[in-house]
Scaffold this active site. Structure first.
Site, PDB file in Angstrom:
ATOM      1  CB  CYS A   1      -0.923  -0.013   1.209  1.00 41.35           C
ATOM      2  SG  CYS A   1      -0.028  -0.276   2.745  1.00 41.35           S
TER       3      CYS A   1
HETATM    4  C1  SAM Z   1       0.082  -5.015   3.011  1.00 34.17           C
HETATM    5  S1  SAM Z   1       1.120  -6.381   3.249  1.00 34.17           S
HETATM    6  C2  SAM Z   1      -0.041  -7.683   3.206  1.00 34.17           C
HETATM    7  C3  SAM Z   1      -0.510  -8.133   4.531  1.00 34.17           C
HETATM    8  C4  SAM Z   1      -1.461  -9.313   4.495  1.00 34.17           C
HETATM    9  N1  SAM Z   1      -2.513  -9.140   3.532  1.00 34.17           N
HETATM   10  C5  SAM Z   1      -2.077  -9.571   5.873  1.00 34.17           C
HETATM   11  O1  SAM Z   1      -3.293  -9.461   5.982  1.00 34.17           O
HETATM   12  O2  SAM Z   1      -1.339  -9.876   6.816  1.00 34.17           O
HETATM   13  C6  SAM Z   1       1.898  -6.525   1.685  1.00 34.17           C
HETATM   14  C7  SAM Z   1       2.895  -7.660   1.614  1.00 34.17           C
HETATM   15  O3  SAM Z   1       3.311  -7.816   0.260  1.00 34.17           O
HETATM   16  C8  SAM Z   1       4.617  -8.337   0.292  1.00 34.17           C
HETATM   17  N2  SAM Z   1       5.232  -8.200  -1.044  1.00 34.17           N
HETATM   18  C9  SAM Z   1       5.711  -7.074  -1.627  1.00 34.17           C
HETATM   19  N3  SAM Z   1       6.194  -7.352  -2.861  1.00 34.17           N
HETATM   20  C10 SAM Z   1       5.997  -8.689  -3.062  1.00 34.17           C
HETATM   21  C11 SAM Z   1       6.302  -9.575  -4.119  1.00 34.17           C
HETATM   22  N4  SAM Z   1       6.880  -9.139  -5.243  1.00 34.17           N
HETATM   23  N5  SAM Z   1       5.972 -10.877  -3.995  1.00 34.17           N
HETATM   24  C12 SAM Z   1       5.377 -11.328  -2.863  1.00 34.17           C
HETATM   25  N6  SAM Z   1       5.086 -10.544  -1.814  1.00 34.17           N
HETATM   26  C13 SAM Z   1       5.386  -9.227  -1.903  1.00 34.17           C
HETATM   27  C14 SAM Z   1       5.277  -7.509   1.380  1.00 34.17           C
HETATM   28  O4  SAM Z   1       6.446  -8.145   1.857  1.00 34.17           O
HETATM   29  C15 SAM Z   1       4.166  -7.421   2.423  1.00 34.17           C
HETATM   30  O5  SAM Z   1       4.294  -8.415   3.392  1.00 34.17           O
END
Ligand code: SAM
Length: 412
Positions: free
Chosen positions: A146
């Site tokens: 985000c």
């Molecule tokens: C907003 S958090 C999501 C939290 C999750 N939905 C929860 O409810 O706990 C976004 C996540 O996306 C991951 N992320 C960012 N880029 C990514 C990628 N290319 N592949 C996989 N995960 C990724 C980040 O590490 C982060 O943990």
């Protein structure tokens, strides 16, 4: 406290310039805090407060439902807020994908049998060929990072390399599940992102009928003001028509001054507990909801504070709770008095204020745990969305009866 205000040297880099007076004050606070911690660790200070026994059990906000035979795939899984909500709503977990290895450890710690892909080699969604999941998934859920839309960031949207909406959409358009759920910060509803939402989200998901809506965790029994946006899409218009935006299940109006949409509000609802009541702290004649807990993977990383803003500091202070220097457990927290004698939080307390039950364990050091908590969807909120999506996809559910809820059709 230093009286002179700090200024931004370079607003695009958001770099603070401190006055000498402020720098000295912060050094002194940090030194005091280290000394107090060392004396607590050596057992030289008497216990500042009793070890609290929480009154709120977040499991009561998301009763475990029977298996609904719907298979879900989790992208950007983080510490598992959405995953846990879907799990308790009765979905079968097929796999989770997450870049940060410690998050994989958290998921495996709690659900050893789940298939979890973590780290740059296995968990990076940009490298996955989603064709392997065709016909194997009913619902894809995820919270694309985000930061590109967060008011705490620079709001560069599509120009931000961390914008992962394109990857979420690629997964949906390849796997073609019956429905998807995507969560994001409120910032994405800012009119400056209207064309981004239309062009890069809605127009790219032509085969889905989509609604977007806001939910506040406090309306679902979580003792925190946490407003988030959900995009929910259905492949079949018939399923979309059966979907109802989750109504509030708890009443937090005694804390919130803002008016709610009348159709989402029912005065007969049980009341959301305040922070002190939820944590089982002694009454002080005042209680409130927690201000939004900071998303700790953004901004300063290795911090053990959950403060999101300076306004939040006052809010915590009014509740006599110290939002900095969160401890690994309740015993440690009770032995390390905050300077002003306010209650010191443990990671278990912070998890509870985000709606995670005590049984959900987090891997990692304190700052990593706070990062996973602060980044998550509050599980009881995820649960409500998951439950209502399942109802729309199941032919005989009472929840899927057409209602007067203000479903807004935004694409399709
Ligand atoms: C907003 S958090 C999501 C939290 C999750 N939905 C929860 O409810 O706990 C976004 C996540 O996306 C991951 N992320 C960012 N880029 C990514 C990628 N290319 N592949 C996989 N995960 C990724 C980040 O590490 C982060 O943990």
């Amino acid at each position: 406290m230093a009286s002179t205000a700090s200024v931004y040297k370079n607003s695009s880099k958001r770099e603070y310039v401190l006055t000498d007076e402020q720098r000295n004050e912060y050094r002194r606070i940090s030194l005091d805090s280290r000394l107090a911690k060392s004396s607590a660790e050596l057992g030289l200070s008497s216990s500042a407060h009793h070890i609290n026994t929480p009154k709120l059990d977040p499991c009561s906000l998301m009763e475990q439902l029977e298996q609904n035979k719907l298979r879900c795939l989790s992208l950007f899984s983080g510490g598992g807020g959405l995953d846990l909500g879907f799990d308790r709503a009765g979905y079968e977990h097929v796999a989770s994908y997450e870049l940060i290895p410690i998050c994989k450890e958290t998921l495996k710690l709690n659900r050893p049998k789940w298939k979890v892909f973590g780290g740059v080699h296995e968990g990076d969604v940009t490298k996955i060929d989603w064709n392997i999941y065709q016909d194997a998934i009913d619902v894809i859920h995820g919270g694309p990072p985000c930061q590109p839309f967060s008011i705490a960031g620079e709001q560069k949207g599509i120009d931000d390399e961390r914008n992962m909406w394109g990857e979420f959409i690629r997964a949906v358009n390849t796997i073609r599940p019956s429905a998807f759920v995507a969560e994001n910060v409120l910032g994405i509803l800012n009119p400056k992102f209207d064309s981004f939402v239309q062009i890069y989200i809605l127009d790219k998901l032509q085969d889905y009928t989509i609604t977007k809506f806001e939910m506040n965790a406090a309306d679902y029994g979580v003792p925190q003001i946490r407003r988030r946006v959900f995009f929910v899409g259905f492949k079949k218009v018939n399923d979309f028509n059966k979907f109802n935006i989750p109504k509030a299940t708890y009443n937090a109006d005694h804390f919130l001054s803002q008016k709610k949409m009348p159709s989402l509000f029912d005065s007969e609802l049980p009341r959301t507990l305040g922070v002190r009541a939820a944590l089982g702290l002694p009454e002080i004649g005042f209680d409130n909801l927690a201000p939004t807990i900071r998303s700790a993977f953004t901004g300063k990383r290795n911090t053990t504070s959950i403060l999101n803003s300076s306004a939040g500091q006052k809010s915590w202070g009014d509740m006599e709770i110290w939002p900095n220097g969160v401890q690994l457990d309740r015993v440690k927290a009770s032995k390390f008095p905050a300077k002003n004698d306010h209650f010191r939080l443990s990671v278990q307390d912070v998890a509870l204020l985000q709606g995670f039950p005590e049984s959900w364990k987090f891997a990692g050091a304190v700052y990593q745990v706070l990062g996973q908590i602060g980044n998550s969807v509050a599980p009881p909120v995820a649960y409500q969305v998951a439950k209502h999506v399942a109802a729309a996809l199941s032919p005989h559910s009472a929840l899927s009866q057409p209602s007067m809820s203000p479903l807004m059709r935004v694409a399709g």
